[in-house]
Scaffold this motif. Structure first.
Motif, mmCIF file in Angstrom:
data_model
loop_
_atom_site.group_PDB
_atom_site.id
_atom_site.type_symbol
_atom_site.label_atom_id
_atom_site.label_comp_id
_atom_site.label_asym_id
_atom_site.label_seq_id
_atom_site.Cartn_x
_atom_site.Cartn_y
_atom_site.Cartn_z
ATOM 1 N N LYS A 128 0.825 -1.207 0.000
ATOM 2 C CA LYS A 128 0.000 0.000 0.000
ATOM 3 C C LYS A 128 0.864 1.264 0.000
ATOM 4 C CE LYS A 128 -2.793 2.390 3.382
ATOM 5 N NZ LYS A 128 -3.673 2.201 4.550
ATOM 6 N N TRP A 129 1.826 1.310 0.889
ATOM 7 C CA TRP A 129 2.579 2.564 1.034
ATOM 8 C C TRP A 129 3.580 2.794 -0.079
ATOM 9 C CZ3 TRP A 129 0.730 6.484 3.339
ATOM 10 C CH2 TRP A 129 -0.177 6.299 4.387
ATOM 11 N N THR A 130 4.272 1.720 -0.516
ATOM 12 C CA THR A 130 5.194 1.919 -1.642
ATOM 13 C C THR A 130 4.404 2.331 -2.884
ATOM 14 O OG1 THR A 130 5.119 -0.460 -2.048
ATOM 15 C CG2 THR A 130 7.034 0.375 -0.866
ATOM 16 N N SER A 131 3.218 1.732 -3.066
ATOM 17 C CA SER A 131 2.405 2.078 -4.237
ATOM 18 C C SER A 131 1.924 3.517 -4.147
ATOM 19 C CB SER A 131 1.202 1.144 -4.355
ATOM 20 O OG SER A 131 1.629 -0.190 -4.421
ATOM 21 N N LEU A 132 1.476 3.917 -2.961
ATOM 22 C CA LEU A 132 0.971 5.284 -2.812
ATOM 23 C C LEU A 132 2.066 6.311 -3.105
ATOM 24 C CD1 LEU A 132 -1.386 5.113 0.294
ATOM 25 C CD2 LEU A 132 -2.007 5.613 -2.078
ATOM 26 N N VAL A 133 3.290 5.976 -2.698
ATOM 27 C CA VAL A 133 4.397 6.916 -2.921
ATOM 28 C C VAL A 133 4.700 7.066 -4.416
ATOM 29 C CG1 VAL A 133 6.902 7.191 -2.636
ATOM 30 C CG2 VAL A 133 5.472 6.619 -0.660
ATOM 31 N N CYS A 134 4.707 5.950 -5.145
ATOM 32 C CA CYS A 134 5.233 6.031 -6.520
ATOM 33 C C CYS A 134 4.172 6.090 -7.606
ATOM 34 C CB CYS A 134 6.187 4.865 -6.791
ATOM 35 S SG CYS A 134 5.367 3.277 -6.985
ATOM 36 N N THR A 135 2.909 5.760 -7.289
ATOM 37 C CA THR A 135 1.912 5.584 -8.359
ATOM 38 C C THR A 135 1.752 6.814 -9.242
ATOM 39 O OG1 THR A 135 0.658 3.860 -7.269
ATOM 40 C CG2 THR A 135 -0.543 5.210 -8.835
ATOM 41 N N ILE A 136 1.671 7.994 -8.647
ATOM 42 C CA ILE A 136 1.402 9.186 -9.454
ATOM 43 C C ILE A 136 2.554 9.444 -10.428
ATOM 44 C CG2 ILE A 136 2.337 10.937 -7.868
ATOM 45 C CD1 ILE A 136 -1.059 11.175 -9.591
ATOM 46 N N PHE A 137 3.795 9.191 -9.970
ATOM 47 C CA PHE A 137 4.953 9.393 -10.849
ATOM 48 C C PHE A 137 5.038 8.284 -11.900
ATOM 49 C CE2 PHE A 137 5.911 11.601 -6.910
ATOM 50 C CZ PHE A 137 6.164 12.859 -7.410
ATOM 51 N N LEU A 138 4.677 7.059 -11.487
ATOM 52 C CA LEU A 138 4.691 5.966 -12.455
ATOM 53 C C LEU A 138 3.633 6.185 -13.527
ATOM 54 C CD1 LEU A 138 6.316 3.343 -12.787
ATOM 55 C CD2 LEU A 138 6.729 4.504 -10.648
ATOM 56 N N LEU A 139 2.492 6.760 -13.142
ATOM 57 C CA LEU A 139 1.476 7.085 -14.150
ATOM 58 C C LEU A 139 2.030 8.108 -15.138
ATOM 59 C CD1 LEU A 139 -1.863 7.199 -12.107
ATOM 60 C CD2 LEU A 139 -1.354 5.735 -14.069
ATOM 61 N N LEU A 140 2.705 9.133 -14.608
ATOM 62 C CA LEU A 140 3.347 10.129 -15.487
ATOM 63 C C LEU A 140 4.322 9.443 -16.445
ATOM 64 C CD1 LEU A 140 4.279 13.240 -16.055
ATOM 65 C CD2 LEU A 140 6.146 12.627 -14.522
ATOM 66 N N LEU A 141 5.150 8.535 -15.907
ATOM 67 C CA LEU A 141 6.162 7.866 -16.725
ATOM 68 C C LEU A 141 5.524 6.972 -17.784
ATOM 69 C CD1 LEU A 141 8.707 6.990 -13.903
ATOM 70 C CD2 LEU A 141 9.034 8.648 -15.744
ATOM 71 N N LEU A 184 17.192 11.901 -10.806
ATOM 72 C CA LEU A 184 17.510 10.989 -9.693
ATOM 73 C C LEU A 184 16.259 10.681 -8.872
ATOM 74 C CD1 LEU A 184 20.965 12.414 -8.537
ATOM 75 C CD2 LEU A 184 20.501 10.440 -10.013
ATOM 76 N N PHE A 185 15.379 11.685 -8.735
ATOM 77 C CA PHE A 185 14.124 11.464 -8.008
ATOM 78 C C PHE A 185 13.296 10.392 -8.715
ATOM 79 C CE2 PHE A 185 9.605 12.350 -7.418
ATOM 80 C CZ PHE A 185 9.515 12.328 -6.038
ATOM 81 N N LEU A 186 13.181 10.506 -10.056
ATOM 82 C CA LEU A 186 12.415 9.495 -10.801
ATOM 83 C C LEU A 186 13.086 8.125 -10.683
ATOM 84 C CD1 LEU A 186 11.296 11.466 -13.981
ATOM 85 C CD2 LEU A 186 9.906 10.767 -12.024
ATOM 86 N N GLY A 187 14.423 8.118 -10.628
ATOM 87 C CA GLY A 187 15.135 6.861 -10.435
ATOM 88 C C GLY A 187 14.782 6.227 -9.093
ATOM 89 N N ALA A 188 14.684 7.066 -8.064
ATOM 90 C CA ALA A 188 14.293 6.566 -6.734
ATOM 91 C C ALA A 188 12.861 6.038 -6.774
ATOM 92 C CB ALA A 188 14.431 7.678 -5.697
ATOM 93 N N MET A 189 11.971 6.735 -7.498
ATOM 94 C CA MET A 189 10.598 6.254 -7.628
ATOM 95 C C MET A 189 10.572 4.878 -8.305
ATOM 96 S SD MET A 189 8.517 8.181 -6.161
ATOM 97 C CE MET A 189 9.678 8.834 -4.991
ATOM 98 N N GLY A 190 11.498 4.677 -9.247
ATOM 99 C CA GLY A 190 11.604 3.375 -9.901
ATOM 100 C C GLY A 190 11.941 2.277 -8.898
ATOM 101 N N LEU A 191 12.786 2.603 -7.931
ATOM 102 C CA LEU A 191 13.146 1.604 -6.916
ATOM 103 C C LEU A 191 11.997 1.351 -5.952
ATOM 104 C CD1 LEU A 191 16.856 2.624 -6.190
ATOM 105 C CD2 LEU A 191 15.972 0.871 -7.733
ATOM 106 N N VAL A 192 11.227 2.410 -5.631
ATOM 107 C CA VAL A 192 10.035 2.224 -4.785
ATOM 108 C C VAL A 192 9.028 1.352 -5.532
ATOM 109 C CG1 VAL A 192 8.146 3.399 -3.603
ATOM 110 C CG2 VAL A 192 10.415 4.430 -3.614
ATOM 111 N N PHE A 193 8.903 1.587 -6.851
ATOM 112 C CA PHE A 193 8.034 0.776 -7.708
ATOM 113 C C PHE A 193 8.444 -0.699 -7.630
ATOM 114 C CE2 PHE A 193 7.039 -0.513 -12.299
ATOM 115 C CZ PHE A 193 5.697 -0.721 -12.062
ATOM 116 N N LEU A 194 9.760 -0.927 -7.616
ATOM 117 C CA LEU A 194 10.292 -2.286 -7.492
ATOM 118 C C LEU A 194 9.771 -2.945 -6.207
ATOM 119 C CD1 LEU A 194 12.493 -4.073 -8.884
ATOM 120 C CD2 LEU A 194 14.111 -3.126 -7.265
ATOM 121 N N ALA A 195 9.807 -2.201 -5.100
ATOM 122 C CA ALA A 195 9.305 -2.734 -3.821
ATOM 123 C C ALA A 195 7.803 -2.989 -3.908
ATOM 124 C CB ALA A 195 9.627 -1.760 -2.690
ATOM 125 N N ALA A 196 7.070 -2.111 -4.612
ATOM 126 C CA ALA A 196 5.626 -2.292 -4.765
ATOM 127 C C ALA A 196 5.334 -3.566 -5.561
ATOM 128 C CB ALA A 196 5.014 -1.075 -5.457
#
Lengths: 397, 58
Positions: free
Chosen positions: A22-35, A153-165
Motif C-alpha cells: 500500500k505505502w510503496t504504491s501510494l508513494v510512486c503511483t502518481i509518478f509511475l502514471l506520469l512515466l 535521480l528522483f524518478l530513479g528513486a521512484m523506480g526503486l520504490v516501484f520495485l518494492a511495490a
C-alpha cells in the motif's frame, strides 16, 4: 503439503506485506502514471519523427555504393553554421547518412543544430528540427520533469520504490488467489471485486516486464553521472598518457582518423566521432566510439582515442562495467531492439501497467470510502481467504 | 465451497509467464530475424493471456 505451504504466511505477515504494498504504491503511483503515459508515445519516437516529417529518408540511388569524402561533408557542415561548433559526427545505423551535431561551443550540453548528409553523394539533406513540437516536452517530463539531474535521480528513486511495490504485490498474490483459479475475474460481483481480480491478473502477468523496464529505467537516470565518471577517470587517463603526441590543437583529417579507428578491430564500425573539446574527447584528440556488428555488441561501445593532428590511434580501452550496464539498460528500457512488433508489444504492456496502477489507486480509494458494513460483508463473502480472524480480515479488506 | 488451491496450482501460470517474458526480453537482444520473432511470440504471449481472460467474459 502444498496447502501447508500456502498457509505458511501468517496473518501478521500478510498484513505487513499489505502495508508495504500500500505505502510503496501510494508513494510512486502518481509518478509511475506520469512515466507510463509520457513513455507510451516515446516508444514510437522514431516512427512519429518520420510520420510528421521531422526525419526524412535519403533518396534512392540504386547501384551507388561510393562513399563521399567525409572531410568535405564536415567542411560543408561548418560553412553552413559558421557560428556553431561541430561536436559529433554520427553514423546512422539504418540509412547511408551522416549526422553532424553542432553546439554553441564544443562542450555545450545542448544541441544547437543536427544536420543530415547523404553518405554517398555528400549532399546536405535536412536539418532536424531540434526541440520543436510536443515530443521533446514529453521526453523531458519522462526523463527529469524539467528539473535536471535532481529530477532524474528522483524518478530513479521512484523506480526503486516501484520495485518494492511489485515485489510486495507478488508476495500478496498467493493469499488472494487461494480459491481462485488463474485468470478468474468475478464479473458478477461488485465493481471493487472485479477490479481487484483485474489488478491481480494484469499485475502478475506483466510482472517481469515491469521489473525489467523499472530497473533499467532507474539505471538510465544515472546516465549523466555514469558518463561523467568515465570521462573523469578512464578517458582522462587515456588522454594524459598521450598528451605528448600533439601540442598544437590543429584538427587533421576526419576521414583519416576514422580509418585509423576502424583498423583497431575490423569487427567494430564507427557509431560516432567526438570532436576535440567535447567532453567525450580530449582537447587534442578525437574519440571514435565503435559499435559491434552482432545484435548484442551493436548495443555496446568501444572508444578509440585518436590524435587529432596526426590521425594516429593513441589508445583504445574497453568501457568499464558500469558504462556497459548503462548501454545494455537502454534497449531493455526503450524496447527498440526487436523491430516494430516489439514496440507494439511494449505499448500494450505499458497500457496494461497504466491499468494496474489506476486500478490499484481505485482499490485503495474504494476501501477508504466503503462503509463498514460493505467491508464486513465483503470479508464474509471471501470466507477465510486469508485464514484470518474476522477482525484482522476486516482490517486488510 | 471452492477447494483451496495448492501452491503449484496458484503459481504454475505466473511462473510460466515470468520465464516466457524473461526469454522474450532476452531473445531480441541476442539475435535478429528468428530471434526477434521468438521474442514477439514469448513476450506477446503475456498480452495474449490477458486479452484471453478479460474478453472471456460470462
Amino acid at each position: 503439503m502444498a496447502t501447508r505451504n500456502v498457509q505458511h504466511m501468517t496473518p501478521r505477515a500478510i498484513k505487513g506485506w499489505y502495508l508495504v504494498h500500500k505505502w510503496t504504491s501510494l508513494v510512486c503511483t502518481i509518478f509511475l502514471l506520469l512515466l507510463c503515459v509520457t513513455g507510451l508515445p516515446l516508444i514510437f519516437y522514431h516512427e512519429i519523427d518520420h510520420l510528421i516529417g521531422n526525419a526524412i529518408e535519403p533518396p534512392e540511388l540504386p547501384g551507388v555504393t561510393a562513399r563521399a569524402d567525409l572531410d568535405a561533408i564536415v567542411e560543408t557542415a561548418k560553412a553552413r553554421r559558421p557560428n556553431e561548433v561541430v561536436q559529433l559526427l554520427v553514423n546512422d545505423e539504418d540509412d547511408p547518412v551522416w549526422w553532424v551535431r553542432f553546439g554553441e561551443t564544443a562542450a555545450a550540453e545542448e544541441v544547437s543544430t543536427l544536420s543530415m548528409f547523404d553518405a554517398r553523394t555528400g549532399a546536405f539533406l535536412h536539418d532536424y528540427p531540434v526541440n520543436q513540437g510536443v515530443m521533446p516536452i514529453l521526453w523531458r517530463l519522462h526523463v527529469d520533469m524539467f528539473a535536471g539531474l535532481p529530477g532524474s535521480l528522483f524518478l530513479g528513486a521512484m523506480g526503486l520504490v516501484f520495485l518494492a511495490a511489485i515485489i510486495s504485490g507478488v508476495v500478496l498474490y498467493a493469499p488472494f488467489m487461494r480459491k481462485l483459479p488463474f485468470g478468474s475475474i468475478r464479473w458478477e460481483r461488485s465493481p471493487r471485486t472485479r477490479w481487484l481480480d483485474l489488478h491481480n491478473l494484469l499485475g502478475i502477468v506483466t510482472v517481469m516486464w515491469a521489473l525489467v523496464v523499472g530497473v533499467t529505467g532507474s539505471i538510465n537516470t544515472l546516465a549523466n553521472p555514469i558518463f561523467q565518471q568515465w570521462q573523469a577517470t578512464e578517458l582522462a587517463e587515456m588522454i594524459a598518457a598521450n598528451q605528448g603526441l600533439s601540442s598544437d590543437p590543429v584538427q587533421g583529417s576526419v576521414a583519416q582518423a576514422i580509418q585509423a579507428a576502424q583498423s583497431v578491430d575490423p569487427d567494430w564500425e564507427l557509431f560516432f566521432l567526438a570532436f576535440p573539446g567535447n567532453p567525450f574527447a580530449g582537447s587534442h584528440h578525437y574519440t571514435a566510439f565503435m559499435r559491434g556488428e552482432t545484435p548484442l555488441t551493436s548495443k555496446l561501445l568501444k572508444p578509440v582515442l585518436i590524435d587529432a593532428q596526426t590521425g594516429q590511434v593513441a589508445d583504445s580501452r574497453d568501457l568499464p562495467w558500469y558504462v556497459t550496464a548503462l548501454l545494455l539498460s537502454q534497449p531493455l528500457h526503450f524496447g527498440d531492439y526487436g523491430g516494430l512488433p516489439l514496440k507494439i508489444i511494449w505499448a500494450f504492456l505499458d497500457i496494461i501497467t497504466i491499468i494496474v496502477l489506476g486500478s490499484g489507486l481505485y482499490l485503495w480509494k474504494k476501501k477508504s470510502a466503503a462503509s463498514i458494513e460493505d467491508r464486513v460483508s465483503s470479508a464474509m463473502e471471501q470466507e477465510d481467504v486469508f485464514g484470518l480472524s474476522a477482525s484482522s480480515r476486516e482490517s486488510i479488506l | 465451497m471452492i477447494p483451496t488451491l495448492s501452491r503449484r496450482q496458484i503459481w504454475f501460470m505466473p511462473v510460466a509467464l515470468l520465464l516466457l517474458s524473461t526469454m522474450g526480453l532476452l531473445f531480441a537482444l541476442l539475435g535478429d530475424a528468428w530471434w526477434d520473432v521468438m521474442s514477439w511470440g514469448t513476450l506477446g504471449y503475456a498480452v495474449f493471456v490477458i486479452l484471453w481472460y478479460v474478453l472471456k467474459s460470462p
